[in-house]
Design a protein around this motif. Structure first.
Motif, PDB file in Angstrom:
ATOM      1  N   ASP A 252      31.742  -4.870  62.430  1.00 29.66           N
ATOM      2  CA  ASP A 252      31.887  -3.448  62.105  1.00 29.66           C
ATOM      3  C   ASP A 252      30.947  -2.558  62.916  1.00 29.66           C
ATOM      4  O   ASP A 252      31.079  -1.333  62.888  1.00 29.66           O
ATOM      5  CB  ASP A 252      31.634  -3.224  60.608  1.00 29.66           C
ATOM      6  CG  ASP A 252      32.810  -3.683  59.757  1.00 29.66           C
ATOM      7  OD1 ASP A 252      33.910  -3.873  60.324  1.00 29.66           O
ATOM      8  OD2 ASP A 252      32.635  -3.859  58.535  1.00 29.66           O
ATOM      9  N   VAL A 253      29.988  -3.156  63.650  1.00 26.86           N
ATOM     10  CA  VAL A 253      29.113  -2.320  64.487  1.00 26.86           C
ATOM     11  C   VAL A 253      29.858  -1.772  65.710  1.00 26.86           C
ATOM     12  O   VAL A 253      29.409  -0.812  66.331  1.00 26.86           O
ATOM     13  CB  VAL A 253      27.871  -3.106  64.983  1.00 26.86           C
ATOM     14  CG1 VAL A 253      27.089  -3.673  63.812  1.00 26.86           C
ATOM     15  CG2 VAL A 253      28.258  -4.227  65.946  1.00 26.86           C
ATOM     16  N   GLN A 260      24.386   6.095  63.233  1.00 30.61           N
ATOM     17  CA  GLN A 260      25.053   5.735  61.986  1.00 30.61           C
ATOM     18  C   GLN A 260      24.505   4.444  61.380  1.00 30.61           C
ATOM     19  O   GLN A 260      24.484   4.299  60.155  1.00 30.61           O
ATOM     20  CB  GLN A 260      26.565   5.560  62.230  1.00 30.61           C
ATOM     21  CG  GLN A 260      27.316   6.847  62.521  1.00 30.61           C
ATOM     22  CD  GLN A 260      28.772   6.571  62.840  1.00 30.61           C
ATOM     23  OE1 GLN A 260      29.092   5.782  63.726  1.00 30.61           O
ATOM     24  NE2 GLN A 260      29.670   7.218  62.114  1.00 30.61           N
ATOM     25  N   ILE A 261      24.076   3.506  62.215  1.00 29.31           N
ATOM     26  CA  ILE A 261      23.747   2.171  61.682  1.00 29.31           C
ATOM     27  C   ILE A 261      22.308   1.719  61.905  1.00 29.31           C
ATOM     28  O   ILE A 261      21.921   0.668  61.392  1.00 29.31           O
ATOM     29  CB  ILE A 261      24.697   1.107  62.271  1.00 29.31           C
ATOM     30  CG1 ILE A 261      24.451   0.934  63.779  1.00 29.31           C
ATOM     31  CG2 ILE A 261      26.146   1.441  61.970  1.00 29.31           C
ATOM     32  CD1 ILE A 261      25.109  -0.303  64.355  1.00 29.31           C
ATOM     33  N   LYS A 275      15.428   1.545  55.328  1.00 31.43           N
ATOM     34  CA  LYS A 275      16.249   2.332  54.402  1.00 31.43           C
ATOM     35  C   LYS A 275      17.620   1.686  54.183  1.00 31.43           C
ATOM     36  O   LYS A 275      18.204   1.815  53.104  1.00 31.43           O
ATOM     37  CB  LYS A 275      16.415   3.755  54.948  1.00 31.43           C
ATOM     38  CG  LYS A 275      15.127   4.561  54.986  1.00 31.43           C
ATOM     39  CD  LYS A 275      15.387   5.960  55.533  1.00 31.43           C
ATOM     40  CE  LYS A 275      14.108   6.785  55.572  1.00 31.43           C
ATOM     41  NZ  LYS A 275      14.339   8.138  56.128  1.00 31.43           N
ATOM     42  N   THR A 276      18.144   1.062  55.209  1.00 28.10           N
ATOM     43  CA  THR A 276      19.412   0.339  55.127  1.00 28.10           C
ATOM     44  C   THR A 276      19.190  -1.078  55.635  1.00 28.10           C
ATOM     45  O   THR A 276      18.110  -1.391  56.137  1.00 28.10           O
ATOM     46  CB  THR A 276      20.488   1.031  55.983  1.00 28.10           C
ATOM     47  OG1 THR A 276      19.987   1.184  57.328  1.00 28.10           O
ATOM     48  CG2 THR A 276      20.838   2.412  55.425  1.00 28.10           C
TER      49      THR A 276
END
Length: 366
Positions: A252-253, A260-261, A275-276
């Protein structure tokens, strides 16, 4: 033929599906790890056949015997040898396959490379050989528990049925409540119905298994070769039926931007976190302290009762084949513990290699 994996914590598997026995030798486990037969047996029970309607009908107790490596309830630093004797072989089911390779099995490759091929139940290429993975993984998990590291695997997709994301504790609790080992109870029921429908049709179905490891320290793995993600991908791809591995967001990257990622850093309760966790706990080949998350794509079990095209290698003629015997209509539920074990083997190996676990004597960790 390569039958071992690991550098400091090494697992060597042996045996064939319809031979006398299967098992593993685990070398490099430090001394003074509290370990019992029951610790290993409870993991083997998760993958043994004949436990539900969604698994193969082959009945095996898979009762392990420990031949070496444990003294007075603790490891003694010597190789740990575990063996399981096969009790319920039906080798006659495979006699017609001597010269006729099964579609999407390894038969043709084995015949071409080695010539002398034990075709009974797939021989050394059978899914039953993953017993060795689980023996090694059970010991690795006990070793990782000394450092508060937990690993869990669960089914997140069967066919086109996808599970809703769940928290780690919910996954641990819910997968024991259904035969599919899916943490989303609603999806689990639908998955079970799909598997049984394919079984009735003489077919099979694939899916996706996710594995999560928590409380791993930052700094496991190397930045170039021997990367942690590389070693995890290797051992997971070495599981039969696995055709793809993802870490974190995985494929999905490809359609995302960095903004975004990217996993941005923060301080949480005095600790460095992100954070993610889109990277799945591994950045630059090394763990970053966040949960390590992998997913494997598992193909449908290729042994099905539907008529298929093959060849007679002795006559060099086209042939029809109908496979009999006892096979899983979906391998994902039993593969969860194999993925869990494989992950544990790699993490235990890297914990020793990186100095978090003493290589010879656990008491030196205190």
């Amino acid at each position: 033929m390569s039958n071992s994996i690991g550098e400091k914590f090494k697992v060597t598997s042996f045996g064939t599906s319809h031979g006398v026995a299967v098992g593993a030798v685990v070398d490099g486990c430090p001394a003074n790890l509290e370990l019992t037969v029951e610790d290993i047996q409870k993991e083997l029970d998760k993958r043994k056949p004949g436990t539900s309607s969604v698994t193969t009908a082959r009945k095996e107790a898979d009762a392990i015997q420990i031949l070496s490596g444990i003294f007075e309830g603790k490891t003694d630093g010597t190789p740990i040898t575990g063996v399981i004797f096969n009790k319920n072989q039906h080798s006659k089911d495979y006699s017609m396959l001597k010269n006729t390779p099964r579609p999407s099995h390894g038969d043709f490759g084995w015949m071409s490379k080695y010539g002398n091929y034990d075709y009974n139940g797939g021989g050394r290429g059978s899914g039953r050989i993953t017993i060795g993975h689980v023996i090694g993984g059970a010991i690795a998990k006990k070793l990782l528990e000394t450092q508060n590291i937990e690993i869990i695997s669960h089914v997140v997709q069967i066919g086109d049925i996808k599970a809703e994301p769940q928290e780690f504790d919910s996954i641990k609790e819910n997968i024991e409540k259904n035969p599919v080992r899916c943490a989303d109870m609603k999806a689990a029921k639908e998955m079970e119905e799909l598997i049984l429908s394919k079984k009735k049709e003489g077919d099979s179905v694939g899916g996706i298994v996710e594995t999560i490891a928590i409380n791993t320290p930052a700094g496991l793995g190397e930045p170039v070769f021997e990367r942690l993600d590389g070693d995890l991908a290797k051992i997971l791809m070495n599981i039969g039926a696995v055709k793809g591995v993802e870490i974190g967001l995985g494929f999905d990257v490809a359609d995302k931007t960095a903004s975004q990622i990217n996993d941005e850093y923060q301080i949480t309760d005095g600790k460095v976190t992100t954070k993610t966790n889109n990277s799945g706990g591994i950045i630059g080949g090394m763990s970053n302290g966040m949960p390590i998350i992998t997913r494997i794509a598992v193909k449908p079990t290729p042994s099905i009762s539907k008529c298929q095209d093959s060849i007679d290698m002795e006559k060099m003629e086209n042939e029809k084949i109908e496979i009999v015997g006892r096979h899983d209509p979906c391998i994902c539920p039993r593969l969860t513990v194999v993925a869990e074990s494989s992950t544990a083997i790699v993490l235990a190996d890297h914990m020793i290699r990186s100095g978090f676990i003493h290589p010879s004597n656990l008491e030196n960790n205190i």
